[in-house]
Design an enzyme around this catalytic site. Structure first.
Site, PDB file in Angstrom:
ATOM      1  N   ASP A 215     -11.759   7.185   6.409  1.00 29.49           N
ATOM      2  CA  ASP A 215     -11.168   6.221   6.670  1.00 29.49           C
ATOM      3  C   ASP A 215     -10.380   6.512   7.881  1.00 29.49           C
ATOM      4  OD1 ASP A 215      -9.441   3.904   6.339  1.00 29.49           O
ATOM      5  OD2 ASP A 215      -7.822   4.955   5.292  1.00 29.49           O
TER       6      ASP A 215
ATOM      7  N   ASP B 147      -7.111  -3.937  10.115  1.00 29.03           N
ATOM      8  CA  ASP B 147      -6.379  -2.762  10.034  1.00 29.03           C
ATOM      9  C   ASP B 147      -7.025  -1.562  10.744  1.00 29.03           C
ATOM     10  OD1 ASP B 147      -4.515  -0.861   9.206  1.00 29.03           O
ATOM     11  OD2 ASP B 147      -5.137  -0.721   7.145  1.00 29.03           O
TER      12      ASP B 147
ATOM     13  N   HIS C 176      -8.628  -5.863   4.844  1.00 27.90           N
ATOM     14  CA  HIS C 176      -8.302  -5.275   5.986  1.00 27.90           C
ATOM     15  C   HIS C 176      -9.520  -4.761   6.634  1.00 27.90           C
ATOM     16  CE1 HIS C 176      -3.922  -3.761   5.010  1.00 27.90           C
ATOM     17  NE2 HIS C 176      -4.039  -4.987   5.218  1.00 27.90           N
TER      18      HIS C 176
ATOM     19  N   ASP D  23     -10.151   4.472  10.554  1.00 26.75           N
ATOM     20  CA  ASP D  23      -9.540   3.358  11.054  1.00 26.75           C
ATOM     21  C   ASP D  23     -10.085   3.211  12.691  1.00 26.75           C
ATOM     22  OD1 ASP D  23      -7.586   2.029   9.199  1.00 26.75           O
ATOM     23  OD2 ASP D  23      -7.152   4.208   9.039  1.00 26.75           O
TER      24      ASP D  23
ATOM     25  N   ASP E 194      -9.662  -2.983   1.869  1.00 29.43           N
ATOM     26  CA  ASP E 194      -9.771  -2.351   3.155  1.00 29.43           C
ATOM     27  C   ASP E 194     -11.098  -1.702   3.023  1.00 29.43           C
ATOM     28  OD1 ASP E 194      -9.531  -0.192   5.150  1.00 29.43           O
ATOM     29  OD2 ASP E 194      -7.407  -0.756   5.169  1.00 29.43           O
TER      30      ASP E 194
ATOM     31  N   GLU F 256      -2.953  -2.843  -2.518  1.00 29.42           N
ATOM     32  CA  GLU F 256      -4.204  -2.335  -1.840  1.00 29.42           C
ATOM     33  C   GLU F 256      -4.561  -0.872  -2.181  1.00 29.42           C
ATOM     34  OE1 GLU F 256      -3.491  -1.824   2.456  1.00 29.42           O
ATOM     35  OE2 GLU F 256      -5.621  -0.759   2.959  1.00 29.42           O
TER      36      GLU F 256
ATOM     37  N   LYS G 227      -6.887   2.751  -2.600  1.00 32.52           N
ATOM     38  CA  LYS G 227      -7.478   3.448  -1.334  1.00 32.52           C
ATOM     39  C   LYS G 227      -8.347   4.930  -2.181  1.00 32.52           C
ATOM     40  CE  LYS G 227      -6.061   6.266   2.424  1.00 32.52           C
ATOM     41  NZ  LYS G 227      -5.529   6.135   3.885  1.00 32.52           N
TER      42      LYS G 227
ATOM     43  N   TRP H   3       0.892  -1.071  -0.061  1.00 33.90           N
ATOM     44  CA  TRP H   3       0.058  -0.104  -0.033  1.00 33.90           C
ATOM     45  C   TRP H   3       0.836   1.116   0.002  1.00 33.90           C
ATOM     46  CZ3 TRP H   3      -0.176   3.875   3.879  1.00 33.90           C
ATOM     47  CH2 TRP H   3      -1.168   5.124   3.536  1.00 33.90           C
TER      48      TRP H   3
ATOM     49  N   HIS I  18     -11.444   1.975   2.486  1.00 33.45           N
ATOM     50  CA  HIS I  18     -10.972   2.518   1.616  1.00 33.45           C
ATOM     51  C   HIS I  18     -12.023   3.143   0.388  1.00 33.45           C
ATOM     52  CE1 HIS I  18      -6.609   1.947   2.652  1.00 33.45           C
ATOM     53  NE2 HIS I  18      -7.465   2.430   3.606  1.00 33.45           N
TER      54      HIS I  18
HETATM   55  C1  RNT Z   1      -3.763   2.962   4.774  1.00 30.85           C
HETATM   56  C2  RNT Z   1      -4.014   1.305   4.722  1.00 30.85           C
HETATM   57  C3  RNT Z   1      -2.707   0.687   4.981  1.00 30.85           C
HETATM   58  C4  RNT Z   1      -2.291   0.993   6.441  1.00 30.85           C
HETATM   59  C5  RNT Z   1      -1.430  -0.005   6.993  1.00 30.85           C
HETATM   60  C6  RNT Z   1      -0.616   0.721   8.251  1.00 30.85           C
HETATM   61  O1  RNT Z   1      -4.718   3.660   4.701  1.00 30.85           O
HETATM   62  O2  RNT Z   1      -4.972   1.186   4.986  1.00 30.85           O
HETATM   63  O3  RNT Z   1      -3.050  -0.928   4.990  1.00 30.85           O
HETATM   64  O4  RNT Z   1      -3.282   1.282   7.452  1.00 30.85           O
HETATM   65  O5  RNT Z   1      -0.261  -0.304   6.223  1.00 30.85           O
HETATM   66 ZN    ZN Z   2      -5.473  -0.934   4.920  1.00 32.89          ZN
END
Ligand code: RNT
Ligand code: ZN
Length: 418
Positions: free
Chosen positions: A293, A325, A285, A295, A258, A225, A227, A186, A261
């Site tokens: 995003d 994640d 993720h 998290d 993810d 990955e 985003k 990523w 994303h």
């Molecule tokens: C970031 C991505 C990625 C990170 C990690 C730390 O938006 O989701 O996967 O969260 O690699």
């Molecule tokens: Zn991620």
């Protein structure tokens, strides 16, 4: 919870599920076989061991300053072991390249080698965990807004070299554990404002990936990955969803989805069946986006439930790898691991207990009411009792019993960190 209470509730649940043709024992066996990849970076807010005083860049943010974050490798390891003691089953650990054992020396990203991760391989073996890996293109003086898509050949070459080395490290991990190490790429590359070079950066990224993936390995798997956007990079993301899906389907790579994303109204669960006919495998993720995003810690919600149901309905448990994640720095970090991992497992439990053949019969017969009614009934079926039994059989705290353990560890260990 008392053992006999758990057992009695489970027996009841088993009987209820049997009535709709579902074998709870089979579901438990399948659940036992699902190994979640725990993200090492929840323990220390994505800091890593390369530069513990550095700031997190690359458009991602860990917000909050709850005391007790892990400050070094020993603490990350201790926290992961503690978290794992409250998560039933055996699980994997997902490492970032910045979490190597650099012995206090400055080892730049284009210099990292398998030997910096030998300690981890040993530790993983001792703790019955398998490793996954990630290249790290953020939080570095050469990160800027563009890494693998940088028009400056020196910077781009630096990141190509870094990512190649990460693949070599992953290969060694896979070999050591006798199971492929899944390596995620990523990168944050993008632009805060309108760019008139959308194609140019994407061509550069494609070329970088081609160079990175040139070498074939046996013991590692590549995933890429996408985003939507990063903070400070809102107008353009080089590695968008379309870009990586096109790349992965053409070159047979794993797509990492993810759950944070995508556009807020997009359903990630629907992507499972859209991708599986074209790509070998999927990496997840699992996260919880709140407005962006962000998290947040994964919880049981419609998105996580739907995602797990789609994996099970597609009979794709062997092709979809489940990782977490998120990085919440505002609550107890070990508790955050436990909540997210257990929530994911609970959703998987509910998915594994779905009477899918019955639902499919209804669908084939055009019985829309019956299908919807059973889907609704499923929501309040006693899948929680089945998960409690799973915890009991795996020797981890059942129900809210883990709260006390998280609090004990905080009192004895994390609260004493400076
Ligand atoms: C970031 C991505 C990625 C990170 C990690 C730390 O938006 O989701 O996967 O969260 O690699
Ligand atoms: Zn991620």
């Amino acid at each position: 919870m008392k053992e006999d209470v758990v057992n009695r509730a489970y027996d009841e649940a088993r009987a209820r599920y049997a009535e709709i043709g579902v074998d709870t024992e089979k579901a438990l066996d399948k659940l036992q076989d699902i190994h979640i990849s725990l993200h090492c970076w929840q323990a220390d807010d994505v800091t890593g061991f390369e530069n513990p005083d550095g700031t997190l860049t690359g458009g991602i943010q860990a917000t909050g300053n709850y005391p007790g974050k892990a400050r070094n490798m020993e603490e990350v390891r201790a926290d992961v072991i503690e978290a794992k003691s409250m998560i039933p089953g055996s699980h994997r650990l997902n490492l970032h390249a910045t979490y190597g054992d650099f012995g206090g020396k400055r080892v730049d990203r284009d210099q990292i080698e398998p030997r910096h991760f030998e300690g981890w391989m040993q530790w993983a073996k001792e703790n019955n965990m398998k490793l996954d890996f990630n290249s790290t293109s953020f939080s570095h003086p050469k990160s800027g807004n563009l890494s693998l898509a940088n028009p400056d050949p020196a910077i781009r070459d630096f990141w190509v070299e870094h990512t190649k080395r990460c693949r070599a490290i992953s290969e060694e991990m896979g070999k050591a554990q006798g199971d492929p190490c899944i390596m995620n790429v990523w990168i944050h590359d993008g632009s805060k404002d309108i760019t008139v070079n959308r194609l140019k950066y994407r061509e550069l990224l494609k070329d970088s990936l081609d160079r990175i993936f040139e070498r074939k390995y046996e013991n590692m798997k590549d995933c890429i990955e996408a985003k939507l956007f990063g903070i400070g990079l809102e107008s353009y993301t080089v590695g968008s969803s379309d870009f990586y899906i096109a790349y992965a389907s053409k070159y047979n790579k794993i797509v990492t989805l993810d759950t944070g994303h995508y556009h807020p109204t997009e359903s990630i669960s629907d992507k499972i069946s859209a991708l599986l006919p074209f790509i070998p495998e999927i990496m997840l993720h699992v996260s919880r986006p709140v407005r962006w995003d962000s998290d947040h810690v994964t919880i049981i919600n419609d998105e996580t439930m739907d995602l797990c149901k789609e994996i099970v309905r597609s009979d794709a448990l062997s092709r979809v790898h489940i990782g977490l994640d998120y990085f919440d720095a505002s609550i107890n970090r070990i508790g955050a691991y436990v909540i997210g991992a257990r929530a994911t497992q609970k959703c998987l439990t509910a998915a594994l207990l779905e009477p899918t053949p019955l639902l499919r019969d209804f669908e084939a017969e055009g019985k829309g009411f019956e299908r919807l009614a059973m889907l609704e009934e499923g929501k309040s079926m006693p899948w929680g009792a089945v998960y409690d039994e799973f915890c009991l059989r795996n020797g981890v705290p059942v129900g809210d019993a883990y709260l006390k353990e998280v609090e004990r560890y905080e009192k004895d260990v994390t609260s004493k960190r400076g």
